[in-house]
Design a protein around this motif. Structure first.
Motif, mmCIF file in Angstrom:
data_model
loop_
_atom_site.group_PDB
_atom_site.id
_atom_site.type_symbol
_atom_site.label_atom_id
_atom_site.label_comp_id
_atom_site.label_asym_id
_atom_site.label_seq_id
_atom_site.Cartn_x
_atom_site.Cartn_y
_atom_site.Cartn_z
ATOM 1 N N LEU A 155 0.896 -1.272 -0.039
ATOM 2 C CA LEU A 155 -0.052 -0.038 0.047
ATOM 3 C C LEU A 155 1.012 1.314 -0.094
ATOM 4 O O LEU A 155 1.692 1.651 0.923
ATOM 5 C CB LEU A 155 -0.928 0.160 1.263
ATOM 6 N N LEU A 156 0.510 2.235 -1.039
ATOM 7 C CA LEU A 156 1.443 3.241 -1.136
ATOM 8 C C LEU A 156 1.000 4.577 -0.175
ATOM 9 O O LEU A 156 1.676 5.368 0.402
ATOM 10 C CB LEU A 156 1.509 3.609 -2.551
ATOM 11 N N LEU A 157 -0.240 4.699 -0.370
ATOM 12 C CA LEU A 157 -0.965 5.943 0.170
ATOM 13 C C LEU A 157 -2.521 5.856 0.157
ATOM 14 O O LEU A 157 -3.139 4.919 -0.234
ATOM 15 C CB LEU A 157 -0.371 7.104 -0.672
ATOM 16 N N PHE A 158 -2.968 6.732 1.109
ATOM 17 C CA PHE A 158 -4.383 6.828 0.996
ATOM 18 C C PHE A 158 -4.961 8.304 0.345
ATOM 19 O O PHE A 158 -4.043 9.067 0.033
ATOM 20 C CB PHE A 158 -4.870 7.140 2.490
ATOM 21 N N VAL A 159 -5.956 7.932 -0.229
ATOM 22 C CA VAL A 159 -6.519 9.109 -1.150
ATOM 23 C C VAL A 159 -7.945 9.462 -0.570
ATOM 24 O O VAL A 159 -8.672 8.490 -0.266
ATOM 25 C CB VAL A 159 -6.705 8.842 -2.590
ATOM 26 N N ASP A 215 13.009 14.300 6.535
ATOM 27 C CA ASP A 215 12.906 14.839 5.084
ATOM 28 C C ASP A 215 13.593 14.135 3.874
ATOM 29 O O ASP A 215 13.058 14.217 2.796
ATOM 30 C CB ASP A 215 12.649 16.369 5.131
ATOM 31 N N LEU A 216 14.550 13.748 4.288
ATOM 32 C CA LEU A 216 15.246 12.995 3.111
ATOM 33 C C LEU A 216 14.530 11.943 2.650
ATOM 34 O O LEU A 216 14.674 11.352 1.569
ATOM 35 C CB LEU A 216 16.866 12.652 3.764
ATOM 36 N N GLN A 217 13.980 10.960 3.665
ATOM 37 C CA GLN A 217 13.467 9.898 3.301
ATOM 38 C C GLN A 217 12.160 10.148 2.664
ATOM 39 O O GLN A 217 11.630 9.351 1.838
ATOM 40 C CB GLN A 217 12.961 9.116 4.644
ATOM 41 N N VAL A 218 11.532 11.337 2.810
ATOM 42 C CA VAL A 218 10.415 11.959 1.939
ATOM 43 C C VAL A 218 10.826 12.172 0.568
ATOM 44 O O VAL A 218 10.152 11.715 -0.465
ATOM 45 C CB VAL A 218 9.827 12.953 2.657
ATOM 46 N N VAL A 219 11.967 12.784 0.434
ATOM 47 C CA VAL A 219 12.296 13.169 -0.769
ATOM 48 C C VAL A 219 12.842 11.810 -1.580
ATOM 49 O O VAL A 219 12.425 11.570 -2.889
ATOM 50 C CB VAL A 219 13.774 13.927 -0.816
ATOM 51 N N GLN A 220 13.214 10.904 -1.035
ATOM 52 C CA GLN A 220 13.591 9.591 -1.580
ATOM 53 C C GLN A 220 12.088 8.755 -2.084
ATOM 54 O O GLN A 220 12.036 8.335 -3.123
ATOM 55 C CB GLN A 220 14.300 8.915 -0.707
ATOM 56 N N SER A 221 11.391 8.852 -1.312
ATOM 57 C CA SER A 221 10.011 8.312 -1.546
ATOM 58 C C SER A 221 9.343 9.126 -2.898
ATOM 59 O O SER A 221 8.821 8.505 -3.646
ATOM 60 C CB SER A 221 9.095 8.451 -0.253
ATOM 61 N N PHE A 234 7.193 3.592 8.327
ATOM 62 C CA PHE A 234 8.079 3.467 7.044
ATOM 63 C C PHE A 234 7.775 4.323 6.225
ATOM 64 O O PHE A 234 6.573 4.832 6.014
ATOM 65 C CB PHE A 234 7.900 1.985 6.847
ATOM 66 N N PHE A 235 8.602 4.467 5.040
ATOM 67 C CA PHE A 235 8.240 5.263 4.045
ATOM 68 C C PHE A 235 8.167 4.277 2.665
ATOM 69 O O PHE A 235 9.055 3.800 2.161
ATOM 70 C CB PHE A 235 9.437 6.128 3.783
#
Length: 288
Positions: A112-116, A169-175, A284-285
């Motif tokens: 699962l990637l994300l909720f919308v 935020d580095l992990q957010v950028v990677q995601s 986790f990201f």
């Protein structure tokens, strides 16, 4: 197989968000999960004073499942004319509990990637129905994509991430690179702060970390100087001409929640751009 979960209450606003999610899933080669969380009478505060027949539960659940199938058929009609490219499979799921009581169920699914979801209705009726956006953001351990009712899906050309230069935020950028790569989109890192030597060093250190740890060629930086963060975020959303705005939702302690409101919630309520919000801290990201 990667999946995007759409949280729906069967309103037109929710359908619009589901349609946006479907078109995004096709580009990301992900399937779609339509999810509705319904409450049976026994879950209500005064339910202990009333004897509810079991037929009520079955009737409510069957009605919810039927509505999900209607929504699925309506979305599949949007794919009928698509002769090439990836066609997402659509799954339906109904659950007799509030969203926060079933979040762990979602987290066990690492595909699962994300909720919308659609942004909540404004005004008095929105107050009566409750702010579902707020509930989901405060409970979710996955990124949440809030789709305004006027947002139309277009291929992503620019993703604007409002970062405070935190290590996570580095992990957010990677995601985000996984989201940007299918579109060859730019990732624009924006930071709102005053121009001081200390802030300049922090920016340079963060960009150095991004260069060393994130393998994506189209990452850029833009400094925005704004005295008030709230106004700065709205200014960013209006001026950078992005197709998607990204933020991190920082949880606050009781006193902070009492005397202030989340900037991510504020922007989610007022922006006309799709807004992707990452939780913090995150378990986790997802590799979008």
């Amino acid at each position: 197989m990667k999946k995007i979960a759409v949280l729906t209450d069967f309103s037109e606003r929710a359908y619009h968000a589901a349609e946006y999610a479907l078109l995004l899933a096709a580009r990301l080669q992900a399937n779609v999960l339509l999810y509705n969380s319904f409450l049976v009478p026994s879950a209500e505060p005064l339910a202990g004073q009333i004897v509810w027949p079991m037929e009520d539960y079955d009737e409510i659940k069957n009605g919810c499942e039927a509505d999900l199938e209607k929504l699925k058929a309506r979305l599949e009609g949007k794919l009928a004319d698509q002769t090439n490219g990836f066609r997402p499979k659509i799954e339906c799921r109904a659950h007799d509990a509030q969203f926060d009581l079933t979040a762990d169920e979602f987290l066990r699914d690492r595909d699962l990637l994300l909720f919308v979801l659609g942004n909540h209705q404004k005004g008095f009726s929105g107050l009566i129905l409750g702010n579902h956006t707020r509930e989901v953001l405060n409970r979710s351990a996955l990124p949440v994509l809030v789709v305004p009712e006027k947002a139309v899906f277009e291929p992503l050309h620019k993703i604007a991430f409002a970062t405070d230069l935190g290590q996570s935020d580095l992990q957010v950028v990677q995601s985000l690179t996984g989201l940007a790569r299918p579109f060859n989109a730019e990732i624009l890192l924006t930071h709102l702060c005053e121009s001081t030597p200390e802030n300049s060093r922090a920016v340079q250190d963060f960009l150095h970390e991004v260069t060393n740890k994130v393998n994506y060629p189209h990452i850029y930086y833009r400094h925005l100087e704004e005295k008030h963060l709230r106004e700065g975020l709205h200014h960013m959303a209006e001026t950078v001409k992005a197709d998607l705005v990204v933020m991190v939702h920082r949880h606050k302690d009781f006193l902070e929640r009492l005397f202030s409101r989340s900037h991510s919630l504020d922007l989610a309520e007022h922006t006309e751009l799709p807004l992707l919000i990452f939780p913090s801290p995150a378990k986790f990201f997802p590799v979008i």
